[in-house]
Design an enzyme around this catalytic site. Structure first.
Site, mmCIF file in Angstrom:
data_model
loop_
_atom_site.group_PDB
_atom_site.id
_atom_site.type_symbol
_atom_site.label_atom_id
_atom_site.label_comp_id
_atom_site.label_asym_id
_atom_site.label_seq_id
_atom_site.Cartn_x
_atom_site.Cartn_y
_atom_site.Cartn_z
ATOM 1 N N ASN A 1 0.857 -1.184 0.000
ATOM 2 C CA ASN A 1 0.000 0.000 0.000
ATOM 3 C C ASN A 1 0.892 1.233 0.000
ATOM 4 O OD1 ASN A 1 -1.805 2.048 0.476
ATOM 5 N ND2 ASN A 1 -2.393 1.365 2.542
ATOM 6 N N GLY B 1 3.085 2.236 10.921
ATOM 7 C CA GLY B 1 4.083 3.291 10.762
ATOM 8 C C GLY B 1 4.880 3.588 12.024
ATOM 9 N N GLU C 1 -5.084 -4.588 10.908
ATOM 10 C CA GLU C 1 -4.022 -3.581 11.016
ATOM 11 C C GLU C 1 -4.215 -2.811 12.316
ATOM 12 O OE1 GLU C 1 -2.227 -2.647 6.886
ATOM 13 O OE2 GLU C 1 -3.770 -1.178 7.327
ATOM 14 N N SER D 1 3.804 -2.171 10.411
ATOM 15 C CA SER D 1 5.251 -2.269 10.636
ATOM 16 C C SER D 1 5.842 -3.615 10.212
ATOM 17 C CB SER D 1 5.594 -1.952 12.102
ATOM 18 O OG SER D 1 5.287 -0.595 12.382
ATOM 19 N N GLU E 1 -6.366 5.034 8.174
ATOM 20 C CA GLU E 1 -6.120 6.423 7.788
ATOM 21 C C GLU E 1 -7.376 7.054 7.186
ATOM 22 O OE1 GLU E 1 -2.508 5.538 5.668
ATOM 23 O OE2 GLU E 1 -1.629 5.006 7.598
ATOM 24 N N LYS F 1 0.103 4.300 -0.301
ATOM 25 C CA LYS F 1 -0.507 5.493 0.309
ATOM 26 C C LYS F 1 -0.291 6.717 -0.600
ATOM 27 C CE LYS F 1 -0.082 3.222 4.737
ATOM 28 N NZ LYS F 1 0.110 3.304 6.190
ATOM 29 N N HIS G 1 -9.346 1.594 5.550
ATOM 30 C CA HIS G 1 -8.022 1.720 6.181
ATOM 31 C C HIS G 1 -8.126 2.679 7.365
ATOM 32 C CE1 HIS G 1 -3.809 2.644 6.769
ATOM 33 N NE2 HIS G 1 -3.542 1.548 6.086
HETATM 34 P P1 13P Z 1 3.319 0.350 7.716
HETATM 35 O O1 13P Z 1 3.792 -0.933 7.071
HETATM 36 O O2 13P Z 1 4.070 1.564 7.247
HETATM 37 O O3 13P Z 1 3.254 0.238 9.204
HETATM 38 O O4 13P Z 1 1.814 0.605 7.208
HETATM 39 C C1 13P Z 1 0.908 -0.440 7.261
HETATM 40 C C2 13P Z 1 -0.298 -0.045 6.528
HETATM 41 O O5 13P Z 1 -0.973 0.906 6.894
HETATM 42 C C3 13P Z 1 -0.631 -0.813 5.315
HETATM 43 O O6 13P Z 1 -1.912 -0.526 4.852
#
Ligand code: 13P
Length: 247
Positions: free
Chosen positions: A11, A171, A165, A209, A99, A13, A97
């Site tokens: 992903n 992150g 997640e 992560s 976010e 983003k 997600h």
């Molecule tokens: P990270 O791998 O940067 O922690 O992000 C995970 C994520 O949000 C995948 O959709």
């Protein structure tokens, strides 16, 4: 029954102008072609989907969108429909997600409507769920995640995936432990059963992560059918190492 190949999904983003996206896609295609132990998919920003689709044509890497609108078309300035994603060659769409749930106040009801729109367009939705740090600390994490699944996943309408997640792991460099992941995936498998979705048909990915250092251990955890990777998927070498770790 042989276990399905895990899905390694990147992903991206809101990262990557077209030239960077093309370079990343070329590297992912090369890594995927060298490994037949997993399926690979990438989720570029909307602006790079067409360019990446061109790179991936004829490669084993699937394409996906990072979100879609719940309506089929209409007066929704700035939004992208599921049919538009399918038209660009997408196979998957990420929905719900954190976010968007926490960053953009998206509700499970909206995610549910988006998942139905994805089914109508022939896309496979990857519905994300996960508890916040505050919910976890207060012992409310399991209920929050289960509520998200019941609220977001349409009853037996088409193939889909879940992605667990945990928000606190995204992150942060602090992935959930293999024990925590296996426990939550077991709970999620039970919820999918209650929704009359068998787990073989509805794989559950882990995200948060994931790195080349922990990918193999997480993939080996009970109930984990793949990985949804953010930061490490923007590093061609790291993403390639994760693909190789799946072998
Ligand atoms: P990270 O791998 O940067 O922690 O992000 C995970 C994520 O949000 C995948 O959709």
């Amino acid at each position: 029954m042989t276990k399905a190949k895990p899905l390694i999904a990147g992903n991206w983003k809101m990262n990557g102008l077209r030239a960077e996206a093309v370079a990343l896609a070329e590297a992912a295609a090369a890594a995927a072609a060298a490994s037949d132990a997993c399926e690979v998919a990438v989720f570029p920003p909307f602006t790079a989907l067409d360019a990446v689709a061109g790179v991936l044509a004829g490669s084993p890497v699937a394409l996906g969108g990072q979100d879609c609108h719940e309506a089929e078309a209409g007066a929704y300035t700035s939004c992208i429909s599921a049919a538009m994603l399918a038209d660009l060659g997408c196979r998957y769409v990420i929905l719900g997600h954190s976010e968007r749930r926490h960053g953009r106040r998206e509700t499970s009801e909206t995610v549910y409507d988006k998942a139905r729109a994805a089914f109508r367009a022939g896309l496979i939705p990857i519905v994300c769920v996960g508890e916040t740090r505050a919910q976890r600390i207060r012992g409310l994490g399991d209920d929050a995640v289960v509520d998200q699944v019941f609220g977001s996943v349409p009853y037996a309408e088409g193939p889909m995936m879940l992605a667990y997640e945990p928000v606190w792991a995204i992150g942060t460099g602090k992935a959930a432990t293999v024990e925590d992941i296996a426990r939550m995936h077991d709970i999620l498998g039970g919820v999918l059963d209650a929704l009359e979705r068998d787990c073989e048909g509805s794989p559950i990915l882990y995200g948060g992560s994931v790195s080349p250092d922990n990918a193999a251990d997480i993939l080996a955890a009970d109930g984990v059918s793949g990985l949804l990777i953010g930061g490490a998927s923007l590093d061609a070498q790291a993403f390639g190492e994760i693909i190789r770790a799946a072998g």
